[in-house]
Design a protein around this motif. Structure first.
Motif, short mmCIF file in Angstrom:
data_model
loop_
_atom_site.label_atom_id
_atom_site.label_comp_id
_atom_site.label_asym_id
_atom_site.label_seq_id
_atom_site.Cartn_x
_atom_site.Cartn_y
_atom_site.Cartn_z
N UNK A 57 -4.48 -2.72 -19.03
CA UNK A 57 -3.95 -2.93 -17.68
C UNK A 57 -3.92 -4.41 -17.37
N UNK A 58 -2.85 -4.84 -16.69
CA UNK A 58 -2.69 -6.24 -16.34
C UNK A 58 -2.32 -6.32 -14.87
N UNK A 59 -2.90 -7.28 -14.15
CA UNK A 59 -2.59 -7.39 -12.73
C UNK A 59 -2.68 -8.85 -12.29
N UNK A 60 -1.81 -9.23 -11.37
CA UNK A 60 -1.86 -10.59 -10.82
C UNK A 60 -3.10 -10.74 -9.95
N UNK A 102 0.84 -1.21 0.00
CA UNK A 102 0.00 0.00 0.00
C UNK A 102 0.87 1.25 0.00
N UNK A 103 1.96 1.20 0.78
CA UNK A 103 2.84 2.37 0.88
C UNK A 103 3.56 2.66 -0.41
N UNK A 104 3.92 1.61 -1.17
CA UNK A 104 4.85 1.83 -2.28
C UNK A 104 4.25 1.72 -3.68
N UNK A 105 3.05 1.16 -3.80
CA UNK A 105 2.53 0.86 -5.14
C UNK A 105 2.45 2.11 -6.04
N UNK A 106 2.01 3.22 -5.44
CA UNK A 106 1.86 4.46 -6.18
C UNK A 106 3.21 4.89 -6.81
N UNK A 107 4.25 4.91 -5.97
CA UNK A 107 5.57 5.34 -6.45
C UNK A 107 6.15 4.36 -7.47
N UNK A 108 5.90 3.08 -7.28
CA UNK A 108 6.45 2.07 -8.20
C UNK A 108 5.80 2.19 -9.59
N UNK A 109 4.48 2.39 -9.60
CA UNK A 109 3.79 2.56 -10.88
C UNK A 109 4.27 3.85 -11.55
N UNK A 110 4.38 4.92 -10.77
CA UNK A 110 4.85 6.21 -11.32
C UNK A 110 6.25 6.04 -11.91
N UNK A 148 -4.13 -5.38 -2.97
CA UNK A 148 -3.56 -4.03 -3.16
C UNK A 148 -3.35 -3.76 -4.65
N UNK A 149 -2.68 -4.70 -5.33
CA UNK A 149 -2.42 -4.52 -6.76
C UNK A 149 -3.71 -4.52 -7.57
#
Ligand code: KG4
Ligand code: ZN
Length: 337
Positions: A81-84, A57-65, A95-96
């Motif tokens: 868009x693709x997601x596991x 939750x903390x990092x997903x935003x920054x990783x996608x950016x 989260x993803x």
């Protein structure tokens, strides 16, 4: 076409942008950002699910950016868009999945839910679009150890799987027992270097019914017995020999099943994938075996073996090519198993 792939099934937060090149060539990886949570879980010697989901939750935003920025594209340019979707840790998957649903819904673009195991296998095709079918695929990770027959793109027939621990799990547990750190696979590989793989006797496990299933709990028990009887510890001189012997028997046991799988299913090619496929000894034994059987063999480059968004995006591209009228399905749910 541009696809954004998101992977949060376990303890890696990852996002990747792929571009389809058209024609026979596979997609091009424009970015593939992986943030590992190793440091967070290391004190516990294994993944703590609640800590994993909180960290996603903390990092997903920054990783996608970061994945978009490295690829040099904005969200409005993403076509798919693709997601596991699973299997994996339910909190982590959600989260993803929620993040990807939000993006797909906002930008009115299709969303493909991807099976994590299909994605690991797809990693091999990402670098070698022309792998001959049928292919025999050995998937070795922290959560799974399975043998599949791939008869055509996107198909996957399970021939055998572990009855107890996964191979990566066995490596992680032995490392934990010796206090070597987490994840165990890479530490064992590093500390086994120069060790004699014949120094400690281990028998390759066989299932009684001669099925293509794997079993690693017996090896783990044998390893713990050697540790106790021979006084192996983090600082003992025998450590490298012991780890090399254990690594060797894990590799031999995997290849033993692969050999029987080849005899039974007569494939035209071989694939090795999953996190443990990063292991140099296993990669070497796999290629030796392939030479021996005269079959073309494919292993993803190390970064594509462990969990990553690129393999998720690649898998979704194949699904989408078959179902181009796919839409955003906001009802798709995560599945742990
Ligand atoms: O595929 P993966 O990233 O996650 C799962 O889906 O489980 O695999 C993680 C597993 C861990 O058990 C880790 O110890 C193992 O892959 N691993 C290795 C190496 N790098 C990662 N095992 C042996 N040698 C390595 N170099
Ligand atoms: Zn995985």
């Amino acid at each position: 076409m541009l696809v954004l792939g998101i992977e949060t099934s376990c303890d890696e937060t990852s996002a990747a942008v792929l571009r389809t090149a058209g024609g026979e060539a596979g997609p091009e990886i424009l970015s593939n950002i992986v943030l590992s949570q190793d440091e967070i879980h290391a004190p516990y010697g294994g993944v703590v699910p609640e800590l994993a989901s909180r960290q996603h939750i903390k990092t997903i935003d920054a990783i996608v950016a970061e994945s978009l920025s490295r690829a040099g594209v904005g969200l409005e340019a993403i076509d798919l868009y693709a997601v596991t979707q699973g299997p994996g840790l339910i909190g982590s998957l959600l989260v993803g999945l929620s993040f990807a649903k939000g993006l797909a819904y906002y930008f009115r673009k299709p969303l493909v839910g991807v099976n994590h195991l299909a994605a690991h296998l797809e990693a091999a095709f990402l670098e070698n679009a022309g792998i001959p079918f049928p292919s025999l695929g050995l998937l070795v990770s922290g959560g799974h150890t399975s043998l599949y027959l791939l008869e055509e793109p996107l198909s996957r027939k399970l021939l055998g799987r572990t009855r107890d621990d996964a191979a990566g799990e066995a490596l992680d547990k032995v490392a934990k027992f010796l206090g070597l750190g987490y994840p165990g696979g890479p530490v064992i590989e590093r500390l086994a270097r120069g060790g004699d793989p014949k120094a400690f006797p281990f028998a390759v496990p066989r299932t009684k019914d001669r099925s293509l299933d794997f079993s690693f709990s017996g090896l783990k028990t044998a390893a713990l017995r050697h540790i106790r009887e021979r006084g192996v510890s983090k600082s003992s001189p025998a450590l490298a020999d012991f780890l090399a012997s254990f690594e060797e028997v894990v590799a031999r046991s995997l290849l033993d099943n692969l050999r029987r799988g080849v005899d039974e299913s007569r494939p035209r090619s071989l694939i090795l994938c999953g996190g443990v496929a990063r292991n140099t000894r296993l990669r070497t034994r796999f290629h030796e075996f392939a030479l021996d059987t005269d079959l073309p063999a494919f292993v993803p480059s190390p970064k594509l073996c462990t969990d990553n968004g690129a393999m998720v995006a690649a898998s979704a591209l194949k699904t989408f090519a078959r179902q181009p009228d796919l839409i955003v399905d906001l009802d798709i749910d995560a599945y742990p198993r």
